[in-house]
Design an enzyme around this catalytic site. Structure first.
Site, PDB file in Angstrom:
ATOM      1  N   ASP A 129       0.850  -1.193   0.000  1.00  0.00           N
ATOM      2  CA  ASP A 129       0.000   0.000   0.000  1.00  0.00           C
ATOM      3  C   ASP A 129       0.889   1.248   0.000  1.00  0.00           C
ATOM      4  OD1 ASP A 129      -2.334   1.527   0.060  1.00  0.00           O
ATOM      5  OD2 ASP A 129      -2.427   1.536   2.258  1.00  0.00           O
ATOM      6  N   LYS A 164      -2.705   4.064  -6.574  1.00  0.00           N
ATOM      7  CA  LYS A 164      -3.207   5.411  -6.306  1.00  0.00           C
ATOM      8  C   LYS A 164      -3.463   6.098  -7.644  1.00  0.00           C
ATOM      9  CE  LYS A 164      -1.816   4.376  -2.103  1.00  0.00           C
ATOM     10  NZ  LYS A 164      -2.702   4.015  -1.003  1.00  0.00           N
TER      11      LYS A 164
END
Length: 349
Positions: free
Chosen positions: A272, A301
């Protein structure tokens, strides 16, 4: 109006509209998307919604929290009697096994929660009296969804239990655990719930499996993996919360998640890290191509513009560079923000 109804994160209506339009065209269906920015839902109008919904499985949709077949759009409802026109619009439909009265998950939709609840309490017995709803909830039959868009505007839709989200609004209700090191733990918990089915969770998340968490600090995703019994190498130059280390199942390696590689193959890799999505996709592909892990969950993202196009580009890039047959699933989860979460696992032989 015949078509599909999809729920999405507020602000991502253009992405879901583009996804519906592109995927429908690829499947050979003509149609057009109708939506408003920040409405939290998208309508896709077409001539044969029943065939289209089969051509667009819910599990393959990225920006849809829920996918339903639209039955009717009721505008200018008499607020003193919403039920009679709903019963009329549903006449001739097969019997439903459950009723969900909902509202879009948006700034304008949330104030309608009380109305949706009270309408459900009144509509449910009316449907049962008319023989349109089973006396007890039956999860094997189609669900009736009534989405209240405004006090005088409702969407009636049908959900296939085998091809839709089982949760109201498509949102699994997860609670932040007191021991979770960060709210990001909810993202991985939701990913395991949404991207894997019950059988897959049982077979792919077993005690003593080994995993790497790239960009682990402060340890939210590492903590989730240890709760499933996995032993984790947490890769980050930053510190992890002390109680994560106290489990005895975590090895903290201070290294760069983009350059570190394991000494032996692992069962899982999760990531992440905040980085350009194409760079993440390429690095994740390297892990799968080189056999450093069997399964992976990672976040991409997204940019502020052309997010659907960037999503397609990154997933195509990942699939091409992995150079092995994979099952790839991606979703924008409820606990995601400007990102999508991707699962990659070996394709069944």
């Amino acid at each position: 109006m015949d078509g599909l109804l999809g729920y999405c994160r507020q602000g991502f209506e253009p992405e879901l509209a583009a996804e519906f339009t592109d995927r429908a065209a690829q499947a050979g269906f003509a149609g057009y998307a109708r939506t408003q920015r920040d409405s939290g839902h998208v309508l896709f109008a077409c001539e044969n919604a029943e065939a289209l919904t089969k051509a667009l499985p819910f599990r393959d949709l990225i920006f849809a929290r829920q996918k339903l077949r639209l039955l009717a759009e009721l505008k200018d409802l008499d607020t003193s009697d919403r039920i009679t026109p709903m019963l009329e619009a549903l006449r001739g439909q097969p019997r439903f096994g459950e009723l969900l009265t909902e509202h879009p998950d948006s700034d304008s939709g949330k104030p309608l929660a009380g109305l949706a609840r009270s309408l459900g309490n009144a509509l449910r017995p009316a449907l049962r009296k008319a023989g349109m709803l089973t006396a007890q909830d039956n999860p094997r039959l189609p669900r009736l969804h009534v989405c209240i868009v405004a006090g005088n505007h409702a969407l009636l839709a049908c959900g296939d239990p085998a091809d839709s989200s089982p949760w109201p609004l498509g949102i699994p209700r997860l609670r932040m655990h007191a021991d979770a090191p960060s709210r990001s733990a909810l993202k991985l918990e939701e990913a395991l719930l949404v991207l894997l089915d019950e059988r897959e969770r049982a077979s792919l998340l077993r005690e003593h499996m080994r995993a790497a968490d790239l960009g682990a600090a402060p340890g939210g995703w590492t903590w989730v993996l240890t709760r499933h019994g996995l032993r984790v190498q947490a890769i980050d130059n930053g510190p992890l919360r002390e109680h994560v280390m106290d489990t005895g199942m975590v090895e903290h390696l201070r290294a760069d998640g983009f350059t570190w590689q394991p000494k032996q193959a692992l069962d899982w890799m999760v990531c992440d890290m905040v980085e350009q999505p194409r760079r993440v996709a390429e690095r994740m592909a390297t892990w799968l191509r080189e056999g450093w892990c069997r399964h992976a969950i990672f976040n991409l993202k997204l940019p502020m513009k052309k997010r659907w196009q960037e999503t397609q580009l990154c997933l195509d890039l990942f699939a091409q560079q992995a150079q092995r047959p994979l099952t790839i699933r991606a979703k924008q989860l409820y606990h995601d923000r400007e990102e999508i979460t991707v699962l990659a696992t070996p394709a069944p032989r």
